[in-house]
Design a protein around this motif. Sequence first.
Motif, PDB file in Angstrom:
ATOM      1  N   LEU A  89      13.844   7.959  22.985  1.00  0.00           N
ATOM      2  CA  LEU A  89      13.672   7.410  24.329  1.00  0.00           C
ATOM      3  C   LEU A  89      12.373   6.620  24.481  1.00  0.00           C
ATOM      4  O   LEU A  89      12.256   5.793  25.388  1.00  0.00           O
ATOM      5  CB  LEU A  89      13.724   8.541  25.363  1.00  0.00           C
ATOM      6  N   THR A  90      11.408   6.893  23.618  1.00  0.00           N
ATOM      7  CA  THR A  90      10.131   6.183  23.715  1.00  0.00           C
ATOM      8  C   THR A  90       9.876   5.250  22.537  1.00  0.00           C
ATOM      9  O   THR A  90       9.033   4.360  22.627  1.00  0.00           O
ATOM     10  CB  THR A  90       8.958   7.174  23.809  1.00  0.00           C
ATOM     11  N   GLY A  91      10.579   5.446  21.425  1.00  0.00           N
ATOM     12  CA  GLY A  91      10.369   4.599  20.262  1.00  0.00           C
ATOM     13  C   GLY A  91       9.123   4.945  19.473  1.00  0.00           C
ATOM     14  O   GLY A  91       8.466   4.060  18.924  1.00  0.00           O
ATOM     15  N   PHE A  92       8.817   6.246  19.401  1.00  0.00           N
ATOM     16  CA  PHE A  92       7.686   6.699  18.598  1.00  0.00           C
ATOM     17  C   PHE A  92       8.157   7.707  17.558  1.00  0.00           C
ATOM     18  O   PHE A  92       9.008   8.562  17.833  1.00  0.00           O
ATOM     19  CB  PHE A  92       6.603   7.344  19.471  1.00  0.00           C
ATOM     20  N   ALA A  93       7.585   7.583  16.357  1.00  0.00           N
ATOM     21  CA  ALA A  93       7.778   8.569  15.300  1.00  0.00           C
ATOM     22  C   ALA A  93       6.525   9.421  15.212  1.00  0.00           C
ATOM     23  O   ALA A  93       5.402   8.939  15.446  1.00  0.00           O
ATOM     24  CB  ALA A  93       8.052   7.882  13.968  1.00  0.00           C
ATOM     25  N   TYR A  94       6.721  10.692  14.853  1.00  0.00           N
ATOM     26  CA  TYR A  94       5.611  11.630  14.730  1.00  0.00           C
ATOM     27  C   TYR A  94       5.711  12.296  13.357  1.00  0.00           C
ATOM     28  O   TYR A  94       6.580  13.140  13.129  1.00  0.00           O
ATOM     29  CB  TYR A  94       5.669  12.669  15.856  1.00  0.00           C
ATOM     30  N   ALA A  95       4.864  11.880  12.445  1.00  0.00           N
ATOM     31  CA  ALA A  95       4.816  12.499  11.123  1.00  0.00           C
ATOM     32  C   ALA A  95       3.953  13.747  11.205  1.00  0.00           C
ATOM     33  O   ALA A  95       2.855  13.729  11.761  1.00  0.00           O
ATOM     34  CB  ALA A  95       4.241  11.530  10.110  1.00  0.00           C
ATOM     35  N   VAL A  96       4.471  14.853  10.669  1.00  0.00           N
ATOM     36  CA  VAL A  96       3.751  16.124  10.706  1.00  0.00           C
ATOM     37  C   VAL A  96       3.737  16.726   9.302  1.00  0.00           C
ATOM     38  O   VAL A  96       4.506  16.334   8.422  1.00  0.00           O
ATOM     39  CB  VAL A  96       4.389  17.118  11.699  1.00  0.00           C
ATOM     40  N   GLY A  97       2.854  17.710   9.125  1.00  0.00           N
ATOM     41  CA  GLY A  97       2.741  18.332   7.818  1.00  0.00           C
ATOM     42  C   GLY A  97       2.144  17.399   6.788  1.00  0.00           C
ATOM     43  O   GLY A  97       2.496  17.430   5.610  1.00  0.00           O
ATOM     44  N   THR A  98       1.195  16.571   7.226  1.00  0.00           N
ATOM     45  CA  THR A  98       0.495  15.681   6.308  1.00  0.00           C
ATOM     46  C   THR A  98      -0.681  16.439   5.683  1.00  0.00           C
ATOM     47  O   THR A  98      -0.826  17.648   5.855  1.00  0.00           O
ATOM     48  CB  THR A  98       0.016  14.435   7.052  1.00  0.00           C
ATOM     49  N   ASP A  99      -1.529  15.733   4.958  1.00  0.00           N
ATOM     50  CA  ASP A  99      -2.671  16.367   4.304  1.00  0.00           C
ATOM     51  C   ASP A  99      -3.557  17.073   5.330  1.00  0.00           C
ATOM     52  O   ASP A  99      -3.898  16.504   6.362  1.00  0.00           O
ATOM     53  CB  ASP A  99      -3.481  15.309   3.549  1.00  0.00           C
ATOM     54  N   ARG A 100      -3.906  18.326   5.031  1.00  0.00           N
ATOM     55  CA  ARG A 100      -4.680  19.128   5.984  1.00  0.00           C
ATOM     56  C   ARG A 100      -6.098  18.596   6.198  1.00  0.00           C
ATOM     57  O   ARG A 100      -6.757  18.996   7.157  1.00  0.00           O
ATOM     58  CB  ARG A 100      -4.736  20.583   5.516  1.00  0.00           C
ATOM     59  N   ASN A 101      -6.537  17.706   5.335  1.00  0.00           N
ATOM     60  CA  ASN A 101      -7.881  17.147   5.468  1.00  0.00           C
ATOM     61  C   ASN A 101      -7.873  15.703   5.968  1.00  0.00           C
ATOM     62  O   ASN A 101      -8.891  15.019   5.888  1.00  0.00           O
ATOM     63  CB  ASN A 101      -8.606  17.214   4.115  1.00  0.00           C
TER      64      ASN A 101
END
Length: 417
Positions: A187-199
């Motif tokens: 509905l907003t056209g945004f992606a959210y990447a999660v679980g990336t490098d902790r640093n």
Amino acid sequence: MKKLYLLFFTLMLLLACSSEGSNTPFITDDDQGGIPPVDNTAGLTFNPCENGFADIYPCDGYDLLRLIPLSVMQANDANDIWGWTDTTNNREYAIIGLDNGTGFIDITEDDNIRYLGKLPTATVASPWRDIKVFQDHAFIVSEASGHGMQVFDLRRLRNVGDEPQTFTADARYTGFGNAHNVVINELTGFAYAVGTDRNDAFLGGAHFVDIQNPQNPIGVGGYADNGYTHDAQVINYIGPDPDYQGSEIFIGSNENEFIIADITDKDNPMGIATMQYNNLEYTHQGWFTEDQRFFILGDELDEVRLGFDSRTLVFDFTDLDNPVLHTTYLGPTPAIDHNGYVNGDSFYLANYTAGMRVIDISDIANRTMTETGFFDTFPQSNGASFDGVWSVYPYFESGKIVISDINSGLFVIRESL
């Protein structure tokens, strides 16, 4: 080898440590070679669920339409699954994550389900890959070092000849390297990447990426206040809490808690609440009921460490500032719960060795949840091990459901008539 793989899987699940990629935000992808000829007709075809089985697979109320084995897709393991419907012709496609890339399967015709080909991994192989779809494009992330996010124009699947093909990405975003998951708010056209490098800049939390122009993704900040997020759901809120009507709400499964944040203002995301629960081992993934009152959550390691039968927790989100545990559902086997999705009054649970379980949630307000059917892709056992179903996609208009099995490949099923 199996024991070593499971040990590696568990350690990586708990540590989620991978390298961060290039700082270049957007590059195009290069061709990565061809796929040798394979037998596209291999695998099981239609098998009705009769007397509790479809071929060798235990079942209740769901027929097998097709199994496409890993050998056809030239992969060692499967992981995530998602789907796409081409609205110009109503053709339906499964998109399956593999250790060495992403496979595309046309599931439209019951008697002609076809493996079309593979988009190879952007860097190296990995047991973890995740896919979501927006505006006829697939967005693909992986735990593979330096992978970033591949973008693939799904409209290219309309005219695939000489299948299976080796595909190339249409774009690749490298504002992050590895990522465990990607969430999209259509509905907003945004992606959210999660679980990336902790640093990294957001401590493994959410990277905000504007994908309104799908082939030109643009990083626009992120959310780091609660650290590493393993999985998430993002919604435009229409639930019962009047304080957040119309806000864009992020619910993160953060290993040792779940978190709720208002991310409407990308420049100033605000935390709302965090919550833990009894017998917490690994807060893994959750999904809202369609009225957005209840959030159905899975803990991935409680069955392994505490000996529960498959345990699903339901939280009441009537007040987002003060979520409360509403009820707990225990399944019929000791299998580990993984990913679960709501469609209408049904909750479709990827239950590893116990297969896909379908749970009626029509009376969830009164704390009643009842299993109504299942399809078990791993007939060897129902034990608490990381085998069998990784995920399930139950949103095709045709009623077909696609299941990714780590050990076997892609299952296409449908409720029995």
